[in-house]
Design an enzyme around this catalytic site. Structure first.
Site, mmCIF file in Angstrom:
data_model
loop_
_atom_site.group_PDB
_atom_site.id
_atom_site.type_symbol
_atom_site.label_atom_id
_atom_site.label_comp_id
_atom_site.label_asym_id
_atom_site.label_seq_id
_atom_site.Cartn_x
_atom_site.Cartn_y
_atom_site.Cartn_z
ATOM 1 N N ARG A 1 48.281 48.298 45.725
ATOM 2 C CA ARG A 1 47.516 47.922 44.525
ATOM 3 C C ARG A 1 47.864 48.850 43.359
ATOM 4 N NH1 ARG A 1 41.037 47.454 44.799
ATOM 5 N NH2 ARG A 1 41.225 49.718 44.807
ATOM 6 N N LYS B 1 43.694 48.066 37.956
ATOM 7 C CA LYS B 1 42.733 49.176 38.020
ATOM 8 C C LYS B 1 43.201 50.224 37.013
ATOM 9 C CE LYS B 1 40.177 51.703 41.595
ATOM 10 N NZ LYS B 1 38.840 51.431 41.111
ATOM 11 N N GLU C 1 31.370 40.885 39.296
ATOM 12 C CA GLU C 1 31.282 42.052 40.171
ATOM 13 C C GLU C 1 30.310 43.029 39.539
ATOM 14 O OE1 GLU C 1 35.020 44.199 40.300
ATOM 15 O OE2 GLU C 1 35.512 43.645 38.253
#
Ligand code: PMP
Length: 282
Positions: A51, A150, A183
């Site tokens: 990721r 991210k 989220e």
């Protein structure tokens, strides 16, 4: 004294510094990962490294190390700090440039690794659950800045979390611009309704959490039906159970949302089973 890894060298915490011209600081131009180590083993190491590299690729940063080298640097940093149960923060910044935002002027991305003890939520939260509110701040649109990256720019989430502070709650639910549940500010969200585990799909504009993937896998293996589908606030209010998950939080039940008590206001059986199985796994 904690040792911090910066670009191939270890520094004492006090001397671990990066330039004020690093675009990670000037513009939040960079990416990161938060990873747990349990019993001397890095949890979901490959998934986190993959990721990190995908986040970097998505913003056009070429990490100047191979995945293997990053893992080795992470292991070395954990070892030198004698950490067997802890938390690793891996950062890749665009690197040093000038005051303009042009990333082309940043010659070399910097890699920083901080391994430390984990700051856990108080234990009673795992027993009693959390209260949430829905933030008025929407999750940023995925075509403006994909939450799948991210990135070092967490202002969107911080703005939402500040609303939580105002309302005296620790976490908030963030919606996307279509009004669907995305989220929380730093965790994914799941619900249980009539025995089915549901969570928003990646296409709702969420960070595709590694804990979320793990929980879905555990639930599937124990015979629970798992669905990734769009969720509304109504679905949360009338759910049998709601919980959040993330690397630091693991699994935490949400027992009240926007003043509505979820079911009987206590962490539910599916939550307890999943948390138990998660803890067994780690
Ligand atoms: N969503 C956001 C916005 C996050 O920052 C995080 C990580 N703290 C998560 C979800 C959970 O992701 P993971 O399980 O990979 O830690």
């Amino acid at each position: 004294m904690l040792k911090i890894y910066i670009d191939g060298k270890l520094y004492d915490k006090e001397d671990a510094k990066i330039s004020v011209f690093d675009h990670g600081l000037l513009y939040g131009d960079g990416v990161f990962e938060g990873i747990r180590m349990y019993n001397g083993k890095i949890f979901k190491c490959v998934e986190h490294i993959d990721r990190l590299f995908e986040s970097a690729r998505a913003i056009g940063i070429r990490i100047p190390m191979s995945k293997k080298e990053v893992i080795k640097a992470m292991e070395d940093t954990l070892k030198v700090n004698d950490i067997k149960d802890g938390y690793v923060r891996l950062l890749v910044t665009r690197g040093i440039g000038d005051l303009g935002l042009d990333p082309k002027l940043c010659v070399r991305p910097s890699v920083v690794i901080i391994a430390d003890k984990i700051q856990l939520y108080p234990p009673e939260i795992y027993e009693k659950g959390l209260e949430l509110i829905t933030a008025a701040t929407p999750r940023n649109h995925q075509e403006a800045l994909s939450p799948r990256i991210k990135s070092l720019n967490y202002l969107n989430n911080i703005m939402a979390k500040m609303e939580g502070h105002q309302a005296n709650v620790r976490e908030v639910v963030m919606l996307n611009l279509d009004g669907y549940v995305c989220e929380c500010s730093a965790d994914n969200i799941l619900l249980v309704k009539n025995g089915v585990l549901k969570t928003p799909p990646a296409s709702a504009g969420i960070l595709k959490g590694i804990t979320r993937d793990t929980i879905m896998e555990i639930a599937h293996e124990s015979g629970t039906e798992v669905r990734e589908e769009n969720i509304t606030r109504f679905d949360l209010y009338v759910a049998d159970e709601v919980f959040l998950c993330g690397t630091a939080a693991e699994l935490i039940a949400a027992v009240k949302i926007d003043g509505r008590v979820i079911n009987d206001g206590k962490p539910g059986p599916v939550f307890k089973e999943l948390l138990g199985k998660f803890r067994e796994l780690v």
